[in-house]
Scaffold this motif. Structure first.
Motif, mmCIF file in Angstrom:
data_model
loop_
_atom_site.group_PDB
_atom_site.id
_atom_site.type_symbol
_atom_site.label_atom_id
_atom_site.label_comp_id
_atom_site.label_asym_id
_atom_site.label_seq_id
_atom_site.Cartn_x
_atom_site.Cartn_y
_atom_site.Cartn_z
ATOM 1 N N LEU A 117 -15.863 -5.192 -0.021
ATOM 2 C CA LEU A 117 -15.006 -4.159 0.213
ATOM 3 C C LEU A 117 -15.388 -3.029 0.845
ATOM 4 C CD1 LEU A 117 -11.635 -5.822 -2.191
ATOM 5 C CD2 LEU A 117 -12.397 -5.904 0.581
ATOM 6 N N PHE A 118 -15.998 -1.918 -0.030
ATOM 7 C CA PHE A 118 -15.686 -1.332 -0.289
ATOM 8 C C PHE A 118 -17.645 -0.918 1.286
ATOM 9 C CE2 PHE A 118 -13.908 -0.182 -3.455
ATOM 10 C CZ PHE A 118 -13.364 1.357 -3.140
ATOM 11 N N ASN A 119 -18.032 -2.000 1.043
ATOM 12 C CA ASN A 119 -19.265 -1.141 2.137
ATOM 13 C C ASN A 119 -19.248 -2.278 3.770
ATOM 14 O OD1 ASN A 119 -22.065 -0.024 0.749
ATOM 15 N ND2 ASN A 119 -20.869 -1.719 -0.531
ATOM 16 N N LEU A 120 -17.935 -2.943 4.011
ATOM 17 C CA LEU A 120 -18.328 -3.730 5.173
ATOM 18 C C LEU A 120 -16.663 -2.908 5.609
ATOM 19 C CD1 LEU A 120 -18.660 -7.592 4.070
ATOM 20 C CD2 LEU A 120 -20.324 -6.187 4.589
ATOM 21 N N VAL A 121 -15.285 -2.490 5.260
ATOM 22 C CA VAL A 121 -15.034 -1.927 5.708
ATOM 23 C C VAL A 121 -14.700 -0.719 5.797
ATOM 24 C CG1 VAL A 121 -12.236 -1.724 4.900
ATOM 25 C CG2 VAL A 121 -13.155 -3.728 3.847
ATOM 26 N N PRO A 122 -14.592 0.035 6.802
ATOM 27 C CA PRO A 122 -14.602 0.566 7.866
ATOM 28 C C PRO A 122 -13.771 2.056 6.844
ATOM 29 C CG PRO A 122 -13.922 -0.507 9.115
ATOM 30 C CD PRO A 122 -13.893 -0.956 7.957
ATOM 31 N N ALA A 123 -14.260 3.102 6.754
ATOM 32 C CA ALA A 123 -13.403 4.158 5.607
ATOM 33 C C ALA A 123 -11.848 4.943 6.055
ATOM 34 C CB ALA A 123 -15.241 5.197 5.845
ATOM 35 N N ALA A 124 -11.855 4.766 7.239
ATOM 36 C CA ALA A 124 -10.926 5.109 7.948
ATOM 37 C C ALA A 124 -9.343 4.065 7.391
ATOM 38 C CB ALA A 124 -10.872 5.003 9.644
ATOM 39 N N THR A 125 -10.043 2.666 7.940
ATOM 40 C CA THR A 125 -9.593 1.724 7.509
ATOM 41 C C THR A 125 -8.773 1.665 6.087
ATOM 42 O OG1 THR A 125 -10.167 0.534 9.146
ATOM 43 C CG2 THR A 125 -9.352 -1.209 7.404
ATOM 44 N N MET A 126 -10.542 1.937 4.696
ATOM 45 C CA MET A 126 -9.800 1.793 3.380
ATOM 46 C C MET A 126 -9.368 2.727 3.185
ATOM 47 S SD MET A 126 -11.004 0.296 0.597
ATOM 48 C CE MET A 126 -12.202 -1.013 0.334
ATOM 49 N N GLU A 127 -8.974 3.723 3.666
ATOM 50 C CA GLU A 127 -8.180 5.067 3.189
ATOM 51 C C GLU A 127 -6.840 4.646 3.784
ATOM 52 O OE1 GLU A 127 -7.764 9.630 3.634
ATOM 53 O OE2 GLU A 127 -9.595 8.926 4.929
ATOM 54 N N SER A 128 -6.598 4.114 4.734
ATOM 55 C CA SER A 128 -4.898 3.952 5.754
ATOM 56 C C SER A 128 -4.802 2.688 4.099
ATOM 57 C CB SER A 128 -5.396 3.436 6.889
ATOM 58 O OG SER A 128 -3.879 3.139 7.800
ATOM 59 N N ILE A 168 -8.506 -6.703 -5.646
ATOM 60 C CA ILE A 168 -7.509 -5.361 -4.442
ATOM 61 C C ILE A 168 -6.855 -4.672 -5.792
ATOM 62 C CG2 ILE A 168 -5.484 -5.633 -3.223
ATOM 63 C CD1 ILE A 168 -5.930 -8.792 -2.525
ATOM 64 N N ILE A 169 -6.523 -4.905 -6.707
ATOM 65 C CA ILE A 169 -5.158 -3.618 -7.131
ATOM 66 C C ILE A 169 -6.365 -2.884 -7.915
ATOM 67 C CG2 ILE A 169 -5.389 -3.892 -9.698
ATOM 68 C CD1 ILE A 169 -2.628 -4.543 -9.521
ATOM 69 N N PHE A 170 -8.076 -3.016 -7.883
ATOM 70 C CA PHE A 170 -8.828 -2.145 -7.930
ATOM 71 C C PHE A 170 -8.905 -1.057 -7.196
ATOM 72 C CE2 PHE A 170 -9.104 -3.479 -12.558
ATOM 73 C CZ PHE A 170 -9.854 -2.126 -13.314
ATOM 74 N N LEU A 171 -8.702 -1.140 -5.965
ATOM 75 C CA LEU A 171 -9.378 -0.542 -4.919
ATOM 76 C C LEU A 171 -8.276 1.009 -4.876
ATOM 77 C CD1 LEU A 171 -8.554 -3.100 -1.855
ATOM 78 C CD2 LEU A 171 -10.852 -1.984 -2.432
ATOM 79 N N PRO A 172 -7.218 1.338 -4.536
ATOM 80 C CA PRO A 172 -6.682 2.301 -5.094
ATOM 81 C C PRO A 172 -7.515 3.357 -5.810
ATOM 82 C CG PRO A 172 -5.204 1.290 -4.652
ATOM 83 C CD PRO A 172 -6.526 0.480 -4.854
ATOM 84 N N ILE A 173 -7.578 2.675 -7.037
ATOM 85 C CA ILE A 173 -8.910 4.039 -8.361
ATOM 86 C C ILE A 173 -10.379 4.113 -8.358
ATOM 87 C CG2 ILE A 173 -8.885 2.032 -9.691
ATOM 88 C CD1 ILE A 173 -7.987 3.725 -11.875
ATOM 89 N N LEU A 174 -10.343 3.225 -7.863
ATOM 90 C CA LEU A 174 -11.568 2.986 -7.217
ATOM 91 C C LEU A 174 -12.017 3.841 -5.698
ATOM 92 C CD1 LEU A 174 -13.286 -0.444 -8.108
ATOM 93 C CD2 LEU A 174 -13.884 1.596 -9.213
ATOM 94 N N TYR A 175 -11.138 4.050 -4.947
ATOM 95 C CA TYR A 175 -11.542 5.040 -3.909
ATOM 96 C C TYR A 175 -11.136 5.896 -3.986
ATOM 97 C CZ TYR A 175 -10.608 6.840 0.555
ATOM 98 O OH TYR A 175 -10.528 7.811 1.480
ATOM 99 N N ILE A 176 -10.256 6.464 -5.128
ATOM 100 C CA ILE A 176 -10.421 7.980 -5.579
ATOM 101 C C ILE A 176 -10.965 8.811 -6.287
ATOM 102 C CG2 ILE A 176 -9.000 9.182 -7.493
ATOM 103 C CD1 ILE A 176 -6.213 7.656 -6.018
#
Length: 241
Positions: free
Chosen positions: A48-59, A110-118
């Motif tokens: 998820l963090f390597n294939l999804v573009p950074a802008a898309t992940m942030e959005s 999926i639910i870990f995405l926000p906390i890992l991103y931050i």
């Protein structure tokens, strides 16, 4: 927020009455499946963090955390958790049990995405640090239960009540917009440790020898809960540096 481990077994099964060979095989399969679940979780996050573009992940992360969307995400997670439990612990086919375990791992990813991103915005090393701390803690608690062979089945009702209280506090924090803080994260780490002790004891005493998929799911749920709040603590201390 990760879930309050709804997968812990509350019934009495026959692992304790099984032969030594059957018990050893059951425990080996349980921890092999737990390792597979953790590996799948890490692999999904990596993709998820390597294939999804950074802008898309942030959005995506921004939308998940905006307004009451996080409550909807948590609600969907609880529904998926219940479904995964019914597949993994029910008398369904082995394929359905594996589907339940896989579904739960995907939901956690999926639910870990926000906390890992931050966390990675603060420092890319934080997830790895939290992961190591989580695995060391889990390993220590596991060894303690296996060495003492203590039956902690009595803890179930107390952990359940503590989990309900924690869920209530988390719901209030989301609804009323206040921060539960570092102390709450520390208490939740202790609660997750209690779940790990309880689940490990059940693996030794209270599952049937054919329930290794359900047992691995229970352990994975507790490890994910521990990782979530260890991650929050590492983030808090890193932000204060």
């Amino acid at each position: 927020m990760s879930n309050m481990n709804p997968y812990a077994s509350h019934a009495t099964y026959d692992v304790a009455q099984a032969s030594e060979a059957e018990r050893t095989t059951f425990i080996h399969k349980t921890y092999m499946h737990l390792g597979g679940a953790i590996g799948l979780f890490v692999g999904l996050e990596f993709l998820l963090f390597n294939l999804v573009p950074a802008a898309t992940m942030e959005s995506l992360v921004t939308r998940m955390l905006s307004g009451y969307m996080w409550l909807l995400v948590l609600g969907a997670f609880m529904v998926v958790s219940w479904l995964a439990r019914s597949w993994a612990e029910g008398g369904a086919s082995r394929g359905a049990q594996y589907a339940g375990l896989s579904l739960y791992v995907v939901a956690e990813a999926i639910i870990f995405l926000p906390i890992l991103y931050i966390a990675m915005r603060i420092s890319p090393d934080i997830p790895a640090m939290a992961g190591v701390l989580t695995l060391v803690t889990f390993g220590g608690l596991t060894v303690m239960v296996f060495v003492t062979r203590v039956d902690l089945h009595w803890m179930g009702k107390y952990l359940f009540m503590a989990g309900l209280l924690a869920m209530g506090l988390i719901l209030c924090a989301v609804l009323f917009g206040f921060n539960l803080g570092v102390l709450f994260s520390g208490v939740m780490v202790a609660l997750a440790a209690g779940y790990i002790l309880y689940d490990t004891s059940n693996v030794m005493h209270h599952y049937r020898t054919d329930q290794y998929v359900a047992a691995s799911l229970a352990l994975f749920a507790s490890v994910a809960l521990l990782f979530w709040y260890v991650l929050r603590l590492v983030m808090a201390f890193s932000s204060n540096d």
